[in-house]
Motif scaffolding. Structure first.
Motif, PDB file in Angstrom:
ATOM      1  N   TRP A   1      45.204 -40.050 -51.070  1.00 55.26           N
ATOM      2  CA  TRP A   1      44.301 -40.331 -52.110  1.00 55.26           C
ATOM      3  C   TRP A   1      43.738 -38.780 -52.214  1.00 55.26           C
TER       4      TRP A   1
ATOM      5  N   LEU B   1      45.809 -36.447 -54.144  1.00 57.62           N
ATOM      6  CA  LEU B   1      45.673 -36.786 -55.571  1.00 57.62           C
ATOM      7  C   LEU B   1      44.311 -36.241 -56.005  1.00 57.62           C
TER       8      LEU B   1
ATOM      9  N   LEU C   1      47.585 -32.961 -62.024  1.00 60.00           N
ATOM     10  CA  LEU C   1      48.041 -34.420 -62.049  1.00 60.00           C
ATOM     11  C   LEU C   1      48.981 -34.685 -63.494  1.00 60.00           C
TER      12      LEU C   1
ATOM     13  N   ASP D   1      49.604 -40.314 -62.238  1.00 63.76           N
ATOM     14  CA  ASP D   1      48.998 -40.109 -61.133  1.00 63.76           C
ATOM     15  C   ASP D   1      47.103 -39.729 -61.466  1.00 63.76           C
TER      16      ASP D   1
ATOM     17  N   ARG E   1      46.049 -43.593 -61.814  1.00 68.76           N
ATOM     18  CA  ARG E   1      45.841 -44.196 -60.510  1.00 68.76           C
ATOM     19  C   ARG E   1      44.659 -43.764 -59.970  1.00 68.76           C
TER      20      ARG E   1
END
Length: 64
Positions: A9, A12, A21, A25, A28
């Protein structure tokens, strides 16, 4: 920290801070951030760091 492995995480979150991103993504991550205080904290820290780095780079460019 909660003791949960958030390394995936955090990657990300870093991509989010750098605006790199893809839509999947990003979606998410946004869903995950709704319930994760750790990742929200990291996002805030990275936003501040990226913002400061961008400002510093902008100032260096203007000097020349």
């Amino acid at each position: 920290m909660s003791g949960i492995d958030h390394s995936g995480w955090y990657e990300l979150v870093a991509g989010h801070a750098l605006h790199s991103l893809d839509e999947t993504d990003e979606a998410r991550l946004q869903h995950h951030l709704l319930g994760c205080a750790d990742c929200q904290r990291v996002r805030g820290e990275l936003r501040a760091t990226v913002g400061a780095a961008g400002f510093s780079t902008m100032m260096e460019t203007r000097r020349f």
